[in-house]
Enzyme design. Structure first.
Site, PDB file in Angstrom:
ATOM      1  N   GLU A  82      -1.137  -7.452   1.531  1.00 42.90           N
ATOM      2  CA  GLU A  82      -1.947  -6.375   2.395  1.00 42.90           C
ATOM      3  C   GLU A  82      -1.288  -6.922   3.820  1.00 42.90           C
ATOM      4  O   GLU A  82      -1.058  -8.050   4.151  1.00 42.90           O
ATOM      5  CB  GLU A  82      -3.337  -6.682   2.517  1.00 42.90           C
TER       6      GLU A  82
ATOM      7  N   ILE B  23      -1.966  -7.214   7.611  1.00 43.88           N
ATOM      8  CA  ILE B  23      -2.989  -7.443   8.561  1.00 43.88           C
ATOM      9  C   ILE B  23      -2.484  -7.447   9.887  1.00 43.88           C
ATOM     10  O   ILE B  23      -1.602  -7.928  10.527  1.00 43.88           O
ATOM     11  CB  ILE B  23      -3.233  -8.833   8.408  1.00 43.88           C
TER      12      ILE B  23
ATOM     13  N   ASP C 298       1.760 -26.335   6.094  1.00 41.83           N
ATOM     14  CA  ASP C 298       3.007 -26.044   7.143  1.00 41.83           C
ATOM     15  C   ASP C 298       2.461 -25.387   8.466  1.00 41.83           C
ATOM     16  O   ASP C 298       2.726 -24.240   8.678  1.00 41.83           O
ATOM     17  CB  ASP C 298       3.914 -25.176   6.390  1.00 41.83           C
TER      18      ASP C 298
END
Length: 283
Positions: free
Chosen positions: A90, A92, A191
């Protein structure tokens, strides 16, 4: 690439793509925003033979992170198309600046997800490097064996570090238990530089591109400070939920050694002095 993206989206959703826009995605993957009549998607694409199972590992990492309060992009599909691999998520939409107070609270909640050992039940990636995650009982053993020495050997073999550098690195490793305080294994992003931290339209923090494992929580904090600063509000909010051990600021560089070794291997000798300065500091 546009025609390939359209073919992939039609194959997965039986929908035509209305718009495709390139997004920033680093040097490994090509990333695009694709809008159809009913979907707003992000698709990441790379050469499947170059980074085997990278997107499958990313999917697993995002699923782990979704156990925290952070907003995490939903994975819609992972697959292959000809010689390419892809992951569809999706999209965002960004909006307000990050709510740093909420970020600190969410990061503490993420780090409160624990395990009985350091590591993970599978290896994954950090950047384009395979990240070793073999379980170890103590953080010192894990950080030494799966992180520092593993990458030091790679750097030596590539001619980026010499014999003397390796000897000093081993000496540093012998002293880690006297420097780093005890911590339960904490689920970390792995990370967490600012490029992997975005916000939605409400300013809620969103995590992307995980390199997860159960590690020392100071690893995520150190990564945040490596290429920038962290608002005091974030640290205060974090510590309102999860206390940080005294002296954490003095240990930032020690936990930055791993990502700097990663950068040395990926981007070359420009990071050599940063690595050696930390090694020399603890010898």
């Amino acid at each position: 690439m546009l025609s390939i993206i359209k073919e992939i989206i039609f194959k997965e959703f039986s929908e035509k793509v209305n718009t495709v826009n390139s997004l920033s995605g680093g040097s490994i993957n090509k990333v695009y925003r694709c809008q159809t009549t009913t979907n707003d998607l992000a698709i990441k694409i790379n050469q499947k033979d170059h980074f085997p199972n990278m997107f499958e590992k990313e999917k697993l990492g995002l699923e782990y992170l979704a156990r925290s309060p952070f907003i995490i992009p939903k994975v819609i599909s992972v697959g292959n198309f000809n010689n390419l691999s892809f992951i569809i998520l999706e999209h965002i939409q960004s909006g307000k600046p990050i709510n740093w107070g909420l970020f600190g609270e969410n990061l503490a909640a993420l780090h409160n997800i624990t395990n009985d050992q350091f590591g993970l039940d599978h290896d994954n990636y950090i950047g384009s490097l395979v990240q070793l995650n073999t379980y170890e009982k103590t953080w010192e053993d894990f950080y030494i064996n799966q992180r520092i020495l593993a990458l030091t050997i790679k750097a030596r073999d590539k001619g980026l570090m010499n014999y003397n550098d390796c000897q000093k690195t081993e000496s540093l490793c012998q002293n880690l238990s006297n420097i780093i305080p005890y911590s339960k294994p904490a689920l970390i992003h792995g990370d967490l530089w600012t490029g992997n931290l975005i916000s939605n339209q409400d300013g809620d923090p969103v995590l992307i591109d995980p390199a997860i494992y159960y590690g020392h929580p100071e690893m995520d904090i150190a990564m945040l400070y490596l290429f920038g600063s962290v608002p005091q509000l974030a640290i205060e909010s974090y510590q309102s939920i999860k206390s940080m051990e005294k002296g954490w600021e003095d240990r930032l560089d020690l936990h930055q050694l791993y990502p700097l070794l990663v950068h040395l291997l990926l981007f070359g000798e420009g990071y050599y002095n940063d690595v050696i300065n930390i090694i020399n500091k603890y010898n």
